[in-house]
Enzyme design. Sequence first.
Site, mmCIF file in Angstrom:
data_model
loop_
_atom_site.group_PDB
_atom_site.id
_atom_site.type_symbol
_atom_site.label_atom_id
_atom_site.label_comp_id
_atom_site.label_asym_id
_atom_site.label_seq_id
_atom_site.Cartn_x
_atom_site.Cartn_y
_atom_site.Cartn_z
ATOM 1 C CB SER A 111 -0.903 0.020 1.234
ATOM 2 O OG SER A 111 -1.566 1.269 1.364
ATOM 3 C CE1 TYR A 169 -3.610 -2.232 5.481
ATOM 4 C CE2 TYR A 169 -3.029 0.008 4.849
ATOM 5 C CZ TYR A 169 -3.460 -1.261 4.505
ATOM 6 O OH TYR A 169 -3.725 -1.553 3.195
#
Length: 260
Positions: free
Chosen positions: A140, A153
Amino acid sequence: MNALATVLITGASSGIGAIYAQRFARRGHDLVLVARDKDRLDALALRLHEEHGVAVQVHQADLTDAADLSALETRLREDHRIGVLINNAGIAQSGGFVQQSAEAIDKLVSLNIVALTRLAATVAPRFAQSGSGSIVNIGSVVGFAPEFGMTVYGATKAFVLFLSQGLHLELSPKGVYVQAVLPAATRTEIWERAGIDLNTIPEVMDVEELVDAALLGFDRREPVTIPPLHAEGRWDALDQARQGLLSDIRQAHAAERYQP
């Protein structure tokens, strides 16, 4: 008999994983689909077999469960037809760092880091020995954006990028292709599962567009593919700056600004 490599996809029941399954089935690859939701996997497998005539096997697994992860490792180790691993399974984070419970952190790290790394480590020796094979790790852009506030995350996705780059350097001379795919906000169920309202995010990419772009990078053998990055030179400049920083590190003594 299908001469193309079988593709194993984690997190295949929906979202990015399901679209990868569709696209590889369209290309004529047999598939192994991995996720927790067997009913959805079975439905997807049947549809892809009927539409494309490929063999599609379902492997139900919760990759945060030690026994399930071990069983999938055994399959990857023993099934030499599997030549492409799509490490897609992952979960997102809602709330800041101080709001994370120990259980939530453990689950996030277990799936986004531990499972992904162990599956890559399982196939890497076999791929290297055969001089072929591909490992695709879904990261990501949050992995290099601490400003976004998804601290745990983002840290897991920074790990995915570093791991992929390291594996590329180590395995590409042996004939193994490793790709890191770095999406930004993409229209999948991961947001709802994390308790995040997708409508609060101003720009979101459709999952089909994301996977199609990632596969263009795959076909071009890009080590890092960032579909939402429109100025390609930005990534090149960042990598050059990183290498320049390394060239300015001198191990023997502290820099002058730290000298008494």
